[in-house]
Design an enzyme around this catalytic site. Structure first.
Site, PDB file in Angstrom:
ATOM      1  N   CYS A 138       0.821  -1.347  -0.057  1.00 37.41           N
ATOM      2  CA  CYS A 138      -0.006   0.054  -0.010  1.00 37.41           C
ATOM      3  C   CYS A 138       0.775   1.258   0.038  1.00 37.41           C
ATOM      4  O   CYS A 138       0.608   2.093  -0.674  1.00 37.41           O
ATOM      5  CB  CYS A 138      -0.956  -0.084   1.266  1.00 37.41           C
ATOM      6  SG  CYS A 138      -2.155   1.541   1.197  1.00 37.41           S
ATOM      7  N   CYS A 139       1.870   1.439   0.730  1.00 37.75           N
ATOM      8  CA  CYS A 139       2.795   2.548   0.847  1.00 37.75           C
ATOM      9  C   CYS A 139       3.463   2.546  -0.213  1.00 37.75           C
ATOM     10  O   CYS A 139       3.796   3.854  -0.843  1.00 37.75           O
ATOM     11  CB  CYS A 139       3.714   2.099   2.004  1.00 37.75           C
ATOM     12  SG  CYS A 139       2.923   2.677   3.819  1.00 37.75           S
ATOM     13  N   CYS A 223      -1.570   7.828   8.050  1.00 32.56           N
ATOM     14  CA  CYS A 223      -2.635   7.251   7.190  1.00 32.56           C
ATOM     15  C   CYS A 223      -3.675   6.935   8.404  1.00 32.56           C
ATOM     16  O   CYS A 223      -3.186   6.183   9.244  1.00 32.56           O
ATOM     17  CB  CYS A 223      -2.691   6.351   6.250  1.00 32.56           C
ATOM     18  SG  CYS A 223      -1.666   7.046   4.449  1.00 32.56           S
ATOM     19  N   CYS A 226      -3.736   3.044   9.443  1.00 30.20           N
ATOM     20  CA  CYS A 226      -2.553   2.715  10.164  1.00 30.20           C
ATOM     21  C   CYS A 226      -1.960   3.263  11.264  1.00 30.20           C
ATOM     22  O   CYS A 226      -0.806   2.905  11.477  1.00 30.20           O
ATOM     23  CB  CYS A 226      -1.472   2.135   8.822  1.00 30.20           C
ATOM     24  SG  CYS A 226      -2.039   1.007   7.689  1.00 30.20           S
ATOM     25  N   CYS A 249       7.438   3.988   6.159  1.00 33.49           N
ATOM     26  CA  CYS A 249       6.626   3.558   5.043  1.00 33.49           C
ATOM     27  C   CYS A 249       7.266   3.209   3.782  1.00 33.49           C
ATOM     28  O   CYS A 249       6.636   2.620   2.910  1.00 33.49           O
ATOM     29  CB  CYS A 249       5.728   4.977   4.670  1.00 33.49           C
ATOM     30  SG  CYS A 249       6.922   6.306   4.214  1.00 33.49           S
TER      31      CYS A 249
END
Length: 260
Positions: A138-139, A223, A226, A249
């Site tokens: 995702c990062c 975010c 998280c 990240c």
């Protein structure tokens, strides 16, 4: 007889050579660290920016818990410095509101909002839930790749990393070369030797606005999915990616060694 190279081919080869030549080397980082040893943060930033010692410089800001301190320091030198903000689509609503308030308060004139590639999102995170089973992936999509693209035109970036935030940041210098980047971009860490008390005192002295989530138990803010609250006495970044073996990240590598 040797075949003569066309002007177009020569220019292409020249560009290729420039593309792989590092902007900064380990020696440059050592020199800068020595040059500004004993200088205040303000003196260092003024010298680097006004003296063009790091080329084209941008700062990367999350507009998190303590971001306003670095942004204020930079605005005192140059309000038009590019401020890169990664709009991941997963931020707290409070962060976006705070970002806009800080930009207005400090008079920042060059906010650049970076967004993930739509094709990447459609292919690799169609549901928007990749954070729940693959936070690194995702990062990569929402932060690492957009920032790499944006930083391609800069020689150096200013970060807000501080040694007290986590063990992985404890020994970082003010100046380092990004070892994960063949371009040899410089990373400047003006606040690396600031303590939590220094940050608090600067906020108070300049009456700077606080991120509203700090008072609610979030000393480090990323975010929303998280980021979790942190208990008193815990590592300020322990609420990031809670339950995962993950501390960064991907923009900053925890294994990077300082060039000193």
């Amino acid at each position: 007889m040797t075949k003569q190279e066309s002007p177009a081919a020569m220019e292409e080869r020249k560009i290729d050579t420039l593309d792989v030549s590092p902007r900064f080397t380990e020696h440059d980082a050592v020199r800068l660290n020595r040059m500004f040893r004993g200088s205040s943060t303000q003196e260092m930033l003024k010298g680097v920016i006004e003296g063009s010692l790091a080329g084209d410089v941008a700062t990367v800001s999350s507009f998190g818990a303590e971001s306003v301190v670095l942004l204020h320091l930079l605005a005192e030198v140059d309000r038009n410095i590019p401020v890169l903000f990664l709009e991941t689509g997963k931020h707290f609503a409070e962060t976006i509101e705070y970002r806009d308030a800080v930009v207005e308060r400090l008079g920042l004139t060059n906010l650049q909002v970076l967004t993930p590639d739509e094709a990447d999102l459609a292919k690799k995170d169609e549901t928007g839930l990749r954070w729940s089973y693959d936070p690194d992936g995702c990062c990569e999509i929402r932060k690492v790749k957009p920032l790499e693209k944006a930083l391609a035109k800069f020689d150096a970036s200013v970060t807000g990393r501080k040694s007290f935030q986590s063990a992985t940041r404890a020994n970082l210098p003010r100046f380092e070369v990004d070892t994960s980047d063949a371009a040899g971009r410089l990373k400047i860490n003006p606040l690396i030797d600031w303590s939590a008390e220094d940050i608090a005192a600067y906020l108070e002295e300049h009456n700077l606005p606080r991120h509203p989530l700090v008072a609610r138990g979030f000393p480090s803010i990323g975010c929303e999915p998280c980021t979790h609250k942190v208990a008193p006495g815990e590592d300020p970044r322990s609420g990031r990616w809670k339950g995962w073996d993950k501390t960064e990240c991907g923009i900053h590598k925890p294994g990077e060694e300082p060039f000193l």
